[in-house]
Design an enzyme around this catalytic site. Structure first.
Site: not given
Lengths: 397, 397
Positions: B157, B263
């Site tokens: 990413k 997360e």
């Protein structure tokens, strides 16, 4: 490229599967009512929450109409962002502005979809935004010009300009599909059709037709300087370009090798386009490329590669299209040569001295001259100068 | 992840092959002299014309030294661009400036290579520039922080922030290889090590260890609040994180499904980080995530998912690392809750009402609670409020 023919007798409809490197996508051509009756179910199946349509202000009415139809899909919104599209707005600043508007005004999510609606510039902007927004949104291209349908759509190159050069920031990103509505070409100015035909000529001159195909002959026989082309003729033109381009891209998706053939006529052509854009009579891209191909043909003849007959074929094609075959006197040879020093193909040949440039040349029609494992040839500027001067008077006219 | 062990008895040296979706790249860890003696031949083999090293001003001296060594390679130049790296400079404007400097000051070509040298932010900036410059340049990552080595490098990413949110523009782009020199961790502030250890705890808490592996136990046994970690211990920490992260990324390269596990603790943690950054005592990212995990554990216990013992394990780990286990009184519960409304996981659960948020919760250690085919759970804000209040006093201390 795989060709499927569907119900050819009613309204026009062709679906191709385009394969470029790892990317595969559908290229759908429609005309008349089927342009919408086939598209809407396809869009509905995507389950998109928000469509963001990016369009050129030049096609405002068509874009507004398209946006209304798409917004009527249950469960989706469609918002139109109009841009005054030119090389200056094709910038990273535009991408960021569009991104922020899409987030703040529309509330796009990872389930949203970008639509590029218009010519090639808008396609590049929409494509690059889709490539990087949330690290990749879905993308649909709806080209409305013949140049975009024939030459821009069979490609996965997206990008924007920086002050350092054209398309210096970008990605290789494929759309979900291309949707080309031939109806939108009805109102296209004649010069834009001619501009696209010049790019088609580039394919015809540099790439051999598929074995047994008579498409080249059919299309050339239909060309006429005063022609208003019918939809079936336009479809053939698109077919030829898409097929020729994909034939090369299959083996060179990033256009670093054989794909440099697409630069035929572009070395001098780009210089003519840029130079004329600063004066009162800007040359449309295709017309500049047409003249660039004449210079390339003359250079090839001076280097003993092309015959007089083959050079004459170049001129004959441009006459059939009805575009200029003489470089305007307002564009000085010195100014043209000065711009050639910045040509982006320079770096592709090692240690190229300042008094030479790298050009795509032909040794026969459909057959590039190859040197140093490339389709490029080192050409002394003195030869280019003479070829430019020769292209000020069309001896074949 | 494939593990190769090379000459483990001399200086430290490990090479892993990282596979994330279609991307594959080498992750090389070195220490001492081999950090350079192994790297330089590898760089020379790339036949790069220009290296552009993008580094944080915080590692100026190390970056200058690295740049000098690389510039000494025959046939290559190496130019250092130093950035005051923070979330504000991680912007599209920075990318364009770097692009223009690289073109005008260095004269980069398609044969050039970008090096990211520093922490995670610089890695994202360098990675995104490499992704879009000339539609893709080669990229090498040289992380200098434990957080970047352990948590940022096993990822493809790249991206920058916009005013609409963090990492809203970016790509999935892999480096040629990651080169982690453990020597650079010697001077890293203790709190940065602790910050990285909090992210490691996230992996330990959410992801089961590979069958038969005793790495979790070994590392936990070595943790101590006052610890100065040795290079072999740091290598084990990196190994654990890279292995855990890649185990998930193999099946979810874009972190849209199972990857949302990363997360864990970030919903409340991000809010604490952002809120505290506006005051005199900003919480480092990892420490904020640590507190966020405590809130998540308390929420899970209130919902009947985790046992008291499992919640206590969360606190015990943070005690071992030596980081706070109580939310500072200066950060008000109302302000924290207000920020949760903008959490980017909201859109992942359909029609989430305003008084609920989406959280990653555990039902057992290493075992996420799954609802609606995700690893997310709808949690009423009233429960989150109570869990935040409970995390102001560490009952397990």
């Amino acid at each position: 490229m795989e060709l499927q023919i569907r119900t050819p007798r009613r309204s026009l409809s062709r679906d191709w599967t385009i394969a470029i490197g790892d990317h595969t996508f559908d290229y759908c051509v429609r005309s008349g009512g089927r342009a919408w009756s086939d598209l809407l179910p396809r869009l509905a199946a995507l389950q998109v929450d928000h469509f963001v349509m990016i369009a050129d202000t030049g096609v405002r009415e068509k874009a507004e109409e398209a946006c209304r139809r798409i917004a009527a899909l249950p469960g989706s919104t469609c918002t139109l962002f109009l841009l005054p599209v030119n090389e200056a707005t094709k910038s990273i600043a535009t991408i960021e502005q569009l991104s922020l508007r899409a987030e703040h005004e529309v509330g796009i999510t990872v389930n949203s979809c970008i639509i590029g609606f218009g010519g090639g510039l808008v396609a590049n902007i929409a494509g690059f935004l889709a490539a990087i927004q949330f690290r990749g949104l879905r993308l649909i291209q709806m080209p409305t010009t013949l140049l975009s349908m024939a030459d821009v759509m069979p490609s996965v190159k997206q990008g924007v300009n920086t002050s350092a050069g054209k398309n210096h920031l970008g990605t290789y990103t494929a759309p979900l599909f291309v949707w080309a509505d031939l109806t939108s070409l009805r109102t296209l100015p004649r010069i834009e059709i001619q501009s696209a035909l010049c790019e088609m000529m580039k394919f015809i001159l540099t790439i051999a037709p598929p074995h047994g195909s008579t498409l080249y002959e059919t299309i050339i026989a239909e060309l006429h300087p005063d022609m208003r082309y019918q939809e079936d003729q336009l479809l053939r033109i698109i077919h030829l370009c898409v097929e020729a381009k994909c034939q090369i891209l299959a083996g060179d998706p990033h256009e670093q090798g054989e794909g440099l053939l697409f630069e035929y006529g572009h070395t001098v052509g780009h210089a003519l386009e840029l130079l004329s854009s600063q004066g009162p009579d800007p040359l449309p891209h295709g017309l500049a490329i047409g003249l660039g191909m004449l210079v390339a043909a003359r250079v090839a003849r001076m280097l003993g590669l092309l015959s007089e007959r083959e050079e004459k074929t170049h001129h004959g094609f441009l006459h059939l299209i009805g575009v200029p075959t003489r470089i305007p006197a307002t564009l000085s040879t010195d100014a043209i040569l000065a711009l050639l020093r910045h040509d982006n193909k320079r770096g592709r040949l090692k240690a190229l001295p300042d008094d030479e440039i790298a050009m795509v040349l032909l040794r026969h029609l459909h057959e590039p001259h190859r040197t140093e494992k490339t389709v490029l040839t080192r050409v002394p500027l003195t030869v280019v100068r003479a070829a430019i001067e020769a292209t000020r008077l069309d001896v074949f006219a």
